[in-house]
Design a protein around this motif. Structure first.
Motif: not given
Length: 66
Positions: A1-7
């Protein structure tokens, strides 16, 4: 989820902090606003749910990748 939000929301994220806790607690805040609480909802967030809530409640816009 962290990667999704950062992207999706890089221009809107000034800092991203993961804070370990006990008791199965999971909360997402934007500024001082609570966006999601696993304890309050009684369940885990569904895929994409946090991103959707950030758009609805914090005014984040998904930024297209170049």
């Amino acid at each position: 989820m962290t990667a999704e939000l950062a992207q999706k929301f890089t221009p809107f994220i000034e800092t991203l902090t993961l804070i370990p806790s006990s008791g199965g607690r999971f909360e997402v805040t934007a500024g001082d606003k609570l966006i999601y609480s696993k304890k309050a909802m009684g369940r885990h967030a569904q895929p994409g749910e946090i991103a959707q809530l950030l758009q609805e409640q914090a005014g984040f816009r998904e930024v297209p990748l170049d």
